[in-house]
Design a protein around this motif. Structure first.
Motif, PDB file in Angstrom:
ATOM      1  N   LEU A  20      -1.563 -28.597  10.719  1.00 21.08           N
ATOM      2  CA  LEU A  20      -2.575 -29.661  10.819  1.00 21.08           C
ATOM      3  C   LEU A  20      -3.812 -29.394   9.957  1.00 21.08           C
ATOM      4  O   LEU A  20      -4.932 -29.753  10.340  1.00 21.08           O
ATOM      5  CB  LEU A  20      -2.959 -29.862  12.294  1.00 21.08           C
ATOM      6  CG  LEU A  20      -1.784 -30.205  13.237  1.00 21.08           C
ATOM      7  CD1 LEU A  20      -2.263 -30.335  14.684  1.00 21.08           C
ATOM      8  CD2 LEU A  20      -1.080 -31.489  12.804  1.00 21.08           C
ATOM      9  N   HIS A  21      -3.612 -28.766   8.789  1.00 25.30           N
ATOM     10  CA  HIS A  21      -4.755 -28.516   7.905  1.00 25.30           C
ATOM     11  C   HIS A  21      -4.246 -28.179   6.499  1.00 25.30           C
ATOM     12  O   HIS A  21      -3.655 -27.117   6.293  1.00 25.30           O
ATOM     13  CB  HIS A  21      -5.580 -27.344   8.473  1.00 25.30           C
ATOM     14  CG  HIS A  21      -6.890 -27.085   7.763  1.00 25.30           C
ATOM     15  ND1 HIS A  21      -7.911 -26.354   8.339  1.00 25.30           N
ATOM     16  CD2 HIS A  21      -7.338 -27.431   6.530  1.00 25.30           C
ATOM     17  CE1 HIS A  21      -8.925 -26.271   7.501  1.00 25.30           C
ATOM     18  NE2 HIS A  21      -8.608 -26.913   6.390  1.00 25.30           N
ATOM     19  N   CYS A  22      -4.460 -29.065   5.551  1.00 24.05           N
ATOM     20  CA  CYS A  22      -4.111 -28.761   4.152  1.00 24.05           C
ATOM     21  C   CYS A  22      -4.856 -29.704   3.206  1.00 24.05           C
ATOM     22  O   CYS A  22      -5.399 -30.717   3.628  1.00 24.05           O
ATOM     23  CB  CYS A  22      -2.605 -28.862   3.934  1.00 24.05           C
ATOM     24  SG  CYS A  22      -1.945 -30.530   4.096  1.00 24.05           S
TER      25      CYS A  22
ATOM     26  N   VAL B 172      -9.086 -35.478   8.071  1.00 27.19           N
ATOM     27  CA  VAL B 172     -10.110 -35.184   7.060  1.00 27.19           C
ATOM     28  C   VAL B 172     -10.922 -33.987   7.556  1.00 27.19           C
ATOM     29  O   VAL B 172     -11.158 -33.857   8.763  1.00 27.19           O
ATOM     30  CB  VAL B 172     -10.988 -36.438   6.763  1.00 27.19           C
ATOM     31  CG1 VAL B 172     -11.565 -37.054   8.023  1.00 27.19           C
ATOM     32  CG2 VAL B 172     -12.104 -36.132   5.770  1.00 27.19           C
ATOM     33  N   GLU B 173     -11.259 -33.069   6.655  1.00 34.95           N
ATOM     34  CA  GLU B 173     -12.084 -31.900   7.005  1.00 34.95           C
ATOM     35  C   GLU B 173     -13.513 -32.219   6.601  1.00 34.95           C
ATOM     36  O   GLU B 173     -13.825 -32.308   5.412  1.00 34.95           O
ATOM     37  CB  GLU B 173     -11.583 -30.637   6.288  1.00 34.95           C
ATOM     38  CG  GLU B 173     -12.408 -29.393   6.638  1.00 34.95           C
ATOM     39  CD  GLU B 173     -11.870 -28.088   6.042  1.00 34.95           C
ATOM     40  OE1 GLU B 173     -11.061 -28.141   5.093  1.00 34.95           O
ATOM     41  OE2 GLU B 173     -12.276 -27.014   6.525  1.00 34.95           O
ATOM     42  N   ILE B 174     -14.361 -32.417   7.597  1.00 34.46           N
ATOM     43  CA  ILE B 174     -15.705 -32.933   7.338  1.00 34.46           C
ATOM     44  C   ILE B 174     -16.725 -31.794   7.271  1.00 34.46           C
ATOM     45  O   ILE B 174     -16.736 -30.890   8.113  1.00 34.46           O
ATOM     46  CB  ILE B 174     -16.079 -33.980   8.418  1.00 34.46           C
ATOM     47  CG1 ILE B 174     -15.028 -35.110   8.414  1.00 34.46           C
ATOM     48  CG2 ILE B 174     -17.476 -34.534   8.189  1.00 34.46           C
ATOM     49  CD1 ILE B 174     -15.310 -36.251   9.378  1.00 34.46           C
TER      50      ILE B 174
ATOM     51  N   SER C  86      -2.555 -24.300   8.264  1.00 34.16           N
ATOM     52  CA  SER C  86      -2.511 -23.266   7.223  1.00 34.16           C
ATOM     53  C   SER C  86      -3.764 -23.246   6.348  1.00 34.16           C
ATOM     54  O   SER C  86      -4.139 -22.209   5.825  1.00 34.16           O
ATOM     55  CB  SER C  86      -1.306 -23.498   6.316  1.00 34.16           C
ATOM     56  OG  SER C  86      -1.390 -24.789   5.717  1.00 34.16           O
ATOM     57  N   ASP C  87      -4.416 -24.397   6.154  1.00 38.82           N
ATOM     58  CA  ASP C  87      -5.492 -24.549   5.163  1.00 38.82           C
ATOM     59  C   ASP C  87      -4.933 -24.313   3.755  1.00 38.82           C
ATOM     60  O   ASP C  87      -5.599 -23.729   2.902  1.00 38.82           O
ATOM     61  CB  ASP C  87      -6.658 -23.595   5.456  1.00 38.82           C
ATOM     62  CG  ASP C  87      -7.981 -24.089   4.879  1.00 38.82           C
ATOM     63  OD1 ASP C  87      -8.004 -25.163   4.252  1.00 38.82           O
ATOM     64  OD2 ASP C  87      -8.992 -23.384   5.054  1.00 38.82           O
ATOM     65  N   TYR C  88      -3.719 -24.782   3.564  1.00 38.48           N
ATOM     66  CA  TYR C  88      -3.036 -24.636   2.267  1.00 38.48           C
ATOM     67  C   TYR C  88      -3.766 -25.435   1.188  1.00 38.48           C
ATOM     68  O   TYR C  88      -4.142 -26.589   1.399  1.00 38.48           O
ATOM     69  CB  TYR C  88      -1.595 -25.145   2.436  1.00 38.48           C
ATOM     70  CG  TYR C  88      -0.705 -24.957   1.245  1.00 38.48           C
ATOM     71  CD1 TYR C  88      -0.200 -23.698   0.926  1.00 38.48           C
ATOM     72  CD2 TYR C  88      -0.349 -26.039   0.434  1.00 38.48           C
ATOM     73  CE1 TYR C  88       0.634 -23.519  -0.164  1.00 38.48           C
ATOM     74  CE2 TYR C  88       0.492 -25.866  -0.654  1.00 38.48           C
ATOM     75  CZ  TYR C  88       0.978 -24.607  -0.951  1.00 38.48           C
ATOM     76  OH  TYR C  88       1.817 -24.441  -2.027  1.00 38.48           O
ATOM     77  N   HIS C  89      -3.963 -24.807  -0.004  1.00 37.63           N
ATOM     78  CA  HIS C  89      -4.618 -25.481  -1.134  1.00 37.63           C
ATOM     79  C   HIS C  89      -3.708 -25.573  -2.360  1.00 37.63           C
ATOM     80  O   HIS C  89      -4.127 -26.100  -3.384  1.00 37.63           O
ATOM     81  CB  HIS C  89      -5.900 -24.752  -1.545  1.00 37.63           C
ATOM     82  CG  HIS C  89      -7.101 -25.030  -0.683  1.00 37.63           C
ATOM     83  ND1 HIS C  89      -7.221 -24.564   0.603  1.00 37.63           N
ATOM     84  CD2 HIS C  89      -8.248 -25.733  -0.933  1.00 37.63           C
ATOM     85  CE1 HIS C  89      -8.395 -24.962   1.094  1.00 37.63           C
ATOM     86  NE2 HIS C  89      -9.030 -25.673   0.190  1.00 37.63           N
ATOM     87  N   GLY C  90      -2.486 -25.009  -2.278  1.00 37.93           N
ATOM     88  CA  GLY C  90      -1.580 -25.058  -3.433  1.00 37.93           C
ATOM     89  C   GLY C  90      -0.910 -23.719  -3.664  1.00 37.93           C
ATOM     90  O   GLY C  90      -1.326 -22.709  -3.092  1.00 37.93           O
TER      91      GLY C  90
HETATM   92 MN    MN Z   1      -9.683 -26.572   4.572  1.00 34.68          MN
END
Ligand code: MN
Ligand code: AMP
Ligand code: MN
Ligand code: MN
Length: 275
Positions: free
Chosen positions: A5-7, A62-64, A245-249
């Motif tokens: 629930l985070h990417c 959305v990450e605010i 995960s906060d995956y960015h690539g």
């Molecule tokens: Mn993030």
């Protein structure tokens, strides 16, 4: 069920398009994905089409960026209607602040002899929203840093030459926009703020009192001790736990979609709020 629930996609500071992110999530065995770009829902429409085509359950998020007592805090709005007016207007206002800040960071980097910094950050962001991540990538390209974290440490964090402090959304506004959009507010990667236990408790108390629902217990940036600590806070305050995960690539080889530990058993999962 594997929840991530985070990417981040190219709509903010990720390097995969929303559709590519969805395809990768399916390949990695994710069942439910929330796309949570920084301060924008611009990637959701594309991700939805890809999710439908690939049989993935997608939740809009959305990450605010929030300022709480002078601290920058990231709070996830999960399972929102991205077209809800208050949320859309609030995010538009944050992006104005972001645009101004990006130009100012560019000017300051140019003062450090890094020519054309702002123009190049714009091109690295493909004309989209600019985060410090994009300046980090630029500084790596110019041979001035060897990682995004290193670039931020050297130039872009408080006390460094290109740091620009801004006032983001208030915690109260953020939670109200999220709730009005049918979603739930979740404090992202709480261990990353390096707060004392007392400070973190005050944040969680404020957050809960304002209508916040959850804490990201399992995060790509939490170690096992931090997972345990956040699960205890969730239990003590009657909140819900989230997993992301906060995956960015693919450039960051330490973090992968859906490949984190499970949410601890004593943590009510945030997805209960929408089932
Ligand atoms: Mn993030
Ligand atoms: P901003 O919202 O513009 O301040 O940018 C914050 C983003 O920078 C975060 O979402 C991360 O993607 C990235 N970032 C911050 N600190 C680090 C770090 N130590 N290592 C890698 N990326 C980082
Ligand atoms: Mn980011
Ligand atoms: Mn964050």
């Amino acid at each position: 069920m594997n929840y991530d629930l985070h990417c981040h996609s190219t709509a903010s500071d990720g390097t995969l398009s929303p559709a590519a992110m969805v395809e990768r999530a399916v390949e990695r065995g994710v069942d439910v994905l929330a796309l949570t770009d920084h301060d924008t829902t611009a990637g959701i429409a594309e991700a939805r089409i890809a999710a439908e085509a690939n049989g993935l359950e997608l939740r809009a998020g959305v990450e605010i960026s929030v300022t709480w007592h002078g601290h920058t805090i990231h709070v996830l709005a999960l399972n929102v209607d991205p077209d809800a007016a208050e949320l859309a207007q609030g995010l538009a206002k944050i992006r104005e602040t972001r645009d101004w800040r990006a130009e100012e960071m560019g000017r300051r980097l140019e003062n450090q002899g890094i020519e054309g910094a702002y123009a190049e950050a714009q091109s690295l962001a493909s004309g989209g929203l600019i985060a410090r991540t994009h300046y980090g990538r630029l500084l790596i390209k110019r041979g001035l840093a060897d990682s995004i974290g290193g670039a931020i440490k050297k130039y872009l964090r408080r006390g460094k030459p290109a740091f620009v402090g801004v006032e983001w959304a208030s915690l109260e506004d953020m939670i109200n926009w999220t709730t009005a959009a049918g979603g739930v507010a979740v404090i992202a990667h709480p261990a990353r703020y390096k707060m004392t236990a007392t400070k973190l408790r005050l944040l969680v108390e404020d957050f809960k009192q304002l209508g916040g629902k959850g804490l990201e217990v399992v995060s790509g940036s939490h170690n096992p001790t931090e997972v345990r600590m956040m699960a205890d806070i969730v239990r003590r305050h009657g909140l819900y736990g989230s997993r992301g995960s906060d995956y960015h690539g693919p450039e960051n080889r330490w973090i992968e979609l859906g490949r984190m530990v499970a949410l601890p058993d004593d943590c009510p999962p945030i997805w209960q709020c929408w089932h």
